[in-house]
Design an enzyme around this catalytic site. Structure first.
Site, PDB file in Angstrom:
ATOM      1  N   HIS A 130      -7.293  -5.911  -0.551  1.00 21.24           N
ATOM      2  CA  HIS A 130      -6.189  -4.970  -0.631  1.00 21.24           C
ATOM      3  C   HIS A 130      -4.869  -5.710  -0.506  1.00 21.24           C
ATOM      4  CE1 HIS A 130      -3.965  -1.350  -0.439  1.00 21.24           C
ATOM      5  NE2 HIS A 130      -3.852  -1.276   0.874  1.00 21.24           N
TER       6      HIS A 130
ATOM      7  N   ASP B 153      -8.919  -4.015  -5.984  1.00 18.61           N
ATOM      8  CA  ASP B 153      -8.372  -3.464  -4.744  1.00 18.61           C
ATOM      9  C   ASP B 153      -9.161  -2.207  -4.372  1.00 18.61           C
ATOM     10  OD1 ASP B 153      -6.697  -1.986  -2.862  1.00 18.61           O
ATOM     11  OD2 ASP B 153      -5.084  -3.341  -3.432  1.00 18.61           O
TER      12      ASP B 153
ATOM     13  N   SER C 131       0.826  -1.198   0.000  1.00 17.57           N
ATOM     14  CA  SER C 131       0.000   0.000   0.000  1.00 17.57           C
ATOM     15  C   SER C 131       0.870   1.261   0.000  1.00 17.57           C
ATOM     16  CB  SER C 131      -0.940  -0.058   1.204  1.00 17.57           C
ATOM     17  OG  SER C 131      -2.063   0.737   1.024  1.00 17.57           O
TER      18      SER C 131
END
Length: 517
Positions: A486, A458, A231
């Site tokens: 995610h 995502d 991320s």
């Protein structure tokens, strides 16, 4: 919620004591650190490599730190890289040594994202015990809490009671009075950060954190950095590659951010990402007997979800404690469950209870997102999140009028979440420290092959961001997971895990464009 699944665009919307390791000659600073200052959008003043030698030459005193098999230490770095002889800050470092069998490759640094997620907590709670055994066998698993985060000179902003009030402010204002209250809450948040953490606020950029990672690389004795970032951790990793391309080793950037986009576009793209994830949830929900939002179509689920939020906006429901469940906390709870499809059954149950007048389940999901403890205290996740984001990019909006004008485009991106996430993007408008970064392409010319991983549905880092970053990086290769949730590594796809493990262990990246499901 597992800190692997952290990415926050706005503050509202994880017995060798005394063992010493010193940096070898390959870990000393070089002209690369100075030359990298010209990188577009780095937002960093000139850095004198010679003045940083004392940091690269420091020795870490490893000690046991409460979790069996792990060691912890404290690393020093300059508060201001332009003034390396000035104030120093302390950064928390943790490791789990390679277990064998097989020859040790080196250190593998990990970061779970955020910004604001604790890398040390992620290492001890997941990566150090949950990463594939062959990787843990041959790497020392290492984490550094980025500056301003958790154990590393943390940014502090509000008390627990103040955060409780902040998270309940209506984020879908219907009139001027509600708009003013929301703007005031952002101002008070920023003022609290300045009052409690003003000295560190100008120095928690991603560029600063990337420079800290290079000190850690040198102190650990590694010639090149091996790293897995999830991320926001992908932005940290790509920034490192931009600053130190010749020191970039095996980098995995999972759930990638696109550094070329301005804050407003990032926020709107992420809004669309949550809509995509919610549609997947809705499609699944209608197939389940316990779906409280309808069983006919995904469109029906979306319509009823939006209507329920409106109901809570007008009349919150009790939760069994002093806080009621209003629209803001309910929305946060639903968003929290979008990060991992394994949370969908929990979300269905929480929604069923909330519609029956008990908001405790959705409140628990919201609290997990905010990292609120049962005693009413909060981790510093949201504080660090704003501090980093508001320094890395100019604000998405300068004032309420700009949000009002842009709200239709956010609602187009997400009929369910659009309005709330548009207004949440106003937070950096009142930040006390001017942004030092700017959106720019990251090419990292001269870096070794970098693996960029994207998940097609995502919610937090849309797939197109991974596609874009892989194209930008001169040595980027795109690995795609066709699925929900995610990030992709370690989430059940043998195809993804095998490709990444092979890269980390052998240095061979997957073929560009490889797809897994």
């Amino acid at each position: 919620m597992d800190t692997r699944h952290l990415f926050r665009i706005s503050a509202t919307a994880l017995v060798a004591a005394g063992l010493l390791i010193s940096g070898c000659s390959s870990g000393s600073p070089s002209s690369e650190a100075s030359a990298s200052n010209s990188a577009s959008g780095s937002g960093s003043a000139a850095v004198d490599p010679a003045a940083l030698k004392k940091f690269y030459g420091q020795k870490l005193a490893w000690r046991a730190c409460g979790v069996a098999g792990f060691q912890c230490a404290t690393m020093k770095a300059p508060l201001d890289y332009a003034k390396p002889d000035g104030t120093q800050i302390k950064l928390a470092v943790a490791r789990k040594k390679a277990t064998g069998p097989g020859k040790r490759i080196g250190s593998l640094l990990v970061n779970p994202g955020g910004p604001g997620g604790s890398a040390v907590g992620y290492l001890q709670g997941y990566a150090g015990i949950g990463y594939p055994a062959p990787v843990r066998a041959r790497y020392d698993m290492v984490a550094v809490d980025p500056r301003g985060v958790a154990r590393s000179t943390p940014v502090e902003c509000l008390s627990g009671k103040e955060m409780d009030a902040y998270t309940q402010v209506d984020q879908t204002p219907d009139d001027k009075a509600e708009t003013d209250r929301l703007a005031t809450s952002f101002k008070r948040f920023a003022q609290g950060c300045e009052r409690r953490s003003g000295a560190i606020l100008p120095h928690v950029s991603t560029v600063d954190a990337a420079r800290d990672m290079d000190i850690a690389r040198g102190v650990l004795g590694d010639k090149k950095l091996s790293y897995v970032g999830a991320s926001y951790g992908t932005f940290l990793g790509s920034t490192y590659a931009e600053l130190f391309p010749k020191r970039t080793g095996r980098l995995v950037l999972d759930g990638a951010m696109d550094p070329s986009l301005p804050a407003r576009t990032l926020n709107r793209d992420q809004t669309a990402g949550f809509e995509t994830a919610f549609r997947s949830f809705a499609t699944d929900c209608v197939k389940q007997a316990d779906c409280p939002l309808g069983t006919e179509s995904a469109a029906e689920v979306s319509t009823r979800m939006k209507a329920f939020f409106a109901t809570l906006d007008a009349k919150p429901v009790p939760t069994g404690e002093s806080r009621e469940l209003g629209e803001s906390l309910a929305t946060t709870g639903v968003i929290a469950a979008m990060y991992d499809e394994s949370a969908w059954p929990q979300l269905r149950g929480a929604l069923t209870s909330a519609m029956d007048g008990d908001g405790a389940g959705l409140l628990a999901l919201a609290d997990s997102y905010y990292e609120r403890e049962s005693n009413g205290s909060y981790a510093n996740l949201m504080f660090a999140n704003s501090a980093v984001n508001c320094l890395d990019l100019p604000p998405a909006f300068a004032n309420s009028a700009e949000v009002t004008a842009a709200t239709p485009s956010f609602e187009k991106a997400s009929p369910v979440f659009g309005k709330g996430l548009a207004w949440a993007s106003l937070n950096c408008a009142y930040w006390p420290t001017k942004a030092t970064g700017a959106p720019h392409r990251i090419e990292a010319k001269g870096a070794a092959p970098i693996v960029v991983v994207g998940t097609t549905r995502d919610p937090a880092t849309p797939y197109k961001w991974a596609q874009s970053l892989a194209r930008q990086l001169s040595s980027g290769t795109l690995l795609t997971y066709d699925g929900d949730g995610h990030t992709a590594y370690g989430r059940g796809s043998d195809c993804i895990d095998t490709a990444i493990n092979t890269y980390l262990l052998e240095g061979t990246p997957p073929k560009d464009g490889k797809k897994c499901s």
